[in-house]
Design a protein around this motif. Structure first.
Motif, PDB file in Angstrom:
ATOM      1  N   SER A  36     -40.221  -0.845 -42.627  1.00  0.00           N
ATOM      2  CA  SER A  36     -41.026  -1.199 -41.667  1.00  0.00           C
ATOM      3  C   SER A  36     -42.123  -0.097 -41.357  1.00  0.00           C
ATOM      4  N   THR A  37     -43.276  -0.781 -40.971  1.00  0.00           N
ATOM      5  CA  THR A  37     -44.355   0.157 -40.549  1.00  0.00           C
ATOM      6  C   THR A  37     -44.696   0.265 -38.965  1.00  0.00           C
ATOM      7  N   ASP A  38     -43.819  -0.577 -38.261  1.00  0.00           N
ATOM      8  CA  ASP A  38     -43.645  -0.582 -36.885  1.00  0.00           C
ATOM      9  C   ASP A  38     -42.539   0.151 -36.318  1.00  0.00           C
ATOM     10  N   ARG A  39     -42.157   0.066 -35.241  1.00  0.00           N
ATOM     11  CA  ARG A  39     -41.181   0.625 -34.466  1.00  0.00           C
ATOM     12  C   ARG A  39     -39.867  -0.139 -34.544  1.00  0.00           C
ATOM     13  N   SER A  40     -39.578  -1.004 -35.526  1.00  0.00           N
ATOM     14  CA  SER A  40     -38.498  -1.576 -35.647  1.00  0.00           C
ATOM     15  C   SER A  40     -37.128  -0.926 -35.775  1.00  0.00           C
ATOM     16  N   ALA A  41     -37.178   0.089 -36.335  1.00  0.00           N
ATOM     17  CA  ALA A  41     -35.940   0.940 -36.538  1.00  0.00           C
ATOM     18  C   ALA A  41     -35.683   1.783 -35.139  1.00  0.00           C
ATOM     19  N   GLU A  42     -36.526   2.467 -34.590  1.00  0.00           N
ATOM     20  CA  GLU A  42     -36.477   3.089 -33.480  1.00  0.00           C
ATOM     21  C   GLU A  42     -35.907   1.973 -32.288  1.00  0.00           C
ATOM     22  N   ILE A  43     -36.559   0.816 -32.056  1.00  0.00           N
ATOM     23  CA  ILE A  43     -36.332   0.008 -30.918  1.00  0.00           C
ATOM     24  C   ILE A  43     -34.854  -0.436 -31.207  1.00  0.00           C
ATOM     25  N   ALA A  44     -34.182  -0.725 -32.730  1.00  0.00           N
ATOM     26  CA  ALA A  44     -32.885  -1.162 -33.151  1.00  0.00           C
ATOM     27  C   ALA A  44     -31.835  -0.094 -32.496  1.00  0.00           C
ATOM     28  N   ALA A  45     -32.285   0.950 -32.752  1.00  0.00           N
ATOM     29  CA  ALA A  45     -31.376   2.193 -32.256  1.00  0.00           C
ATOM     30  C   ALA A  45     -31.137   2.474 -31.120  1.00  0.00           C
ATOM     31  N   ALA A  46     -32.452   2.501 -30.296  1.00  0.00           N
ATOM     32  CA  ALA A  46     -32.401   2.466 -28.958  1.00  0.00           C
ATOM     33  C   ALA A  46     -31.466   1.319 -28.227  1.00  0.00           C
ATOM     34  N   LEU A  47     -31.550   0.214 -29.024  1.00  0.00           N
ATOM     35  CA  LEU A  47     -30.853  -0.985 -28.144  1.00  0.00           C
ATOM     36  C   LEU A  47     -29.353  -1.128 -28.731  1.00  0.00           C
ATOM     37  N   GLY A  48     -28.852  -0.052 -29.209  1.00  0.00           N
ATOM     38  CA  GLY A  48     -27.526   0.111 -29.770  1.00  0.00           C
ATOM     39  C   GLY A  48     -27.091  -0.178 -31.127  1.00  0.00           C
ATOM     40  N   ALA A  49     -27.988  -0.738 -32.030  1.00  0.00           N
ATOM     41  CA  ALA A  49     -27.603  -1.220 -33.272  1.00  0.00           C
ATOM     42  C   ALA A  49     -27.640  -0.104 -34.313  1.00  0.00           C
ATOM     43  N   ARG A  50     -26.534  -0.091 -35.204  1.00  0.00           N
ATOM     44  CA  ARG A  50     -26.493   0.804 -36.288  1.00  0.00           C
ATOM     45  C   ARG A  50     -27.820   0.473 -37.030  1.00  0.00           C
ATOM     46  N   VAL A  51     -28.528   1.642 -37.537  1.00  0.00           N
ATOM     47  CA  VAL A  51     -29.579   1.295 -38.418  1.00  0.00           C
ATOM     48  C   VAL A  51     -29.327   1.923 -39.806  1.00  0.00           C
ATOM     49  N   VAL A  52     -29.718   1.073 -40.823  1.00  0.00           N
ATOM     50  CA  VAL A  52     -29.702   1.700 -42.263  1.00  0.00           C
ATOM     51  C   VAL A  52     -30.878   1.418 -42.891  1.00  0.00           C
ATOM     52  N   HIS A  53     -31.405   2.772 -43.650  1.00  0.00           N
ATOM     53  CA  HIS A  53     -32.811   2.537 -44.278  1.00  0.00           C
ATOM     54  C   HIS A  53     -32.597   2.304 -45.741  1.00  0.00           C
TER      55      HIS A  53
END
Length: 219
Positions: A36-53
């Motif tokens: 992603s080129t937007d803030r998807s990963a940051e938002i997902a993590a802030a909302l409590g999701a586990r993030v994998v790249h």
């Protein structure tokens, strides 16, 4: 029992708050950021999701990275674009939890009908019909919301990393004599523009990937 929910994600910052905010209790979101080129990963993590790249681009690459990262006995997959309601995940996972099915797909029911473009519905219907004839599975939709057991899914050894991944999963599951079924889920207008069904070109490329997977399975 906790259930991991794999959410392939490419530039979905507008949709993620709604999607993650409607995740049912016991369903753990695992967002796979696919460049992603937007803030998807940051938002997902802030909302409590586990993030994998996952740097390798492709729907299948993102799905499989999520499957490899999952730890729960049962894994669900669904799009992260708000076209599917996470609150309907229990109706898809339920038959797997109860031991009544090995793979359950959500059959998309557009609400409203315009939520699913005609070219995408037609392409899906053709592939589903071929799948019924070839694999003998009672499916009318290759829906992206689905549930199965993690270890069994890993044993399928799925190889496609593009749009053919969902079809390959069904074909290999049928070959392994899994009990495959579907249940209706709402299909909603997505947030933003789809990378696949939102354009005729995207649909053509997805259908091409799936036809390739079908031909490889037949050979």
């Amino acid at each position: 029992m906790d259930i991991d929910v794999v959410l392939p994600c490419l530039d979905e910052e507008a949709a993620l708050p709604w999607v993650l905010g409607r995740m049912p209790d016991g369903f753990r979101p695992l967002v796979v950021d696919n460049g992603s080129t937007d803030r998807s990963a940051e938002i997902a993590a802030a909302l409590g999701a586990r993030v994998v790249h996952e740097p390798l681009r492709g729907f299948g690459a993102a799905c499989h990275a999520g499957l490899l990262a999952a730890t729960a006995p049962i894994v669900c997959f669904m799009d992260a674009d708000a076209s599917l309601d996470p609150r309907q995940l229990p109706r898809v996972a339920g038959p797997v939890l109860a031991g009544e099915a090995d793979l359950v797909l959500g059959r998309r029911m557009p609400r409203p009908r315009s939520a699913w473009p005609a070219h995408a519905r037609m392409g899906n219907a053709v592939l589903a019909a071929r799948l019924r004839r070839r694999a003998g599975v009672p499916l009318r939709d290759l829906g992206p919301m689905r549930a199965c057991r993690r270890t069994e899914a890993l044993a399928l050894d799925l190889a496609d990393r593009r749009s053919g991944y969902p079809l390959e999963m069904v074909l290999r599951a049928a070959a392994a004599r899994w009990r495959v079924r579907e249940t209706e889920v709402d299909y909603l207008p997505r947030a933003g523009r789809s990378k696949v069904t939102g354009t005729l070109r995207g649909t053509v490329l997805a259908v091409r990937d799936m036809r390739r997977v079908m031909a490889e399975a037949a050979g």
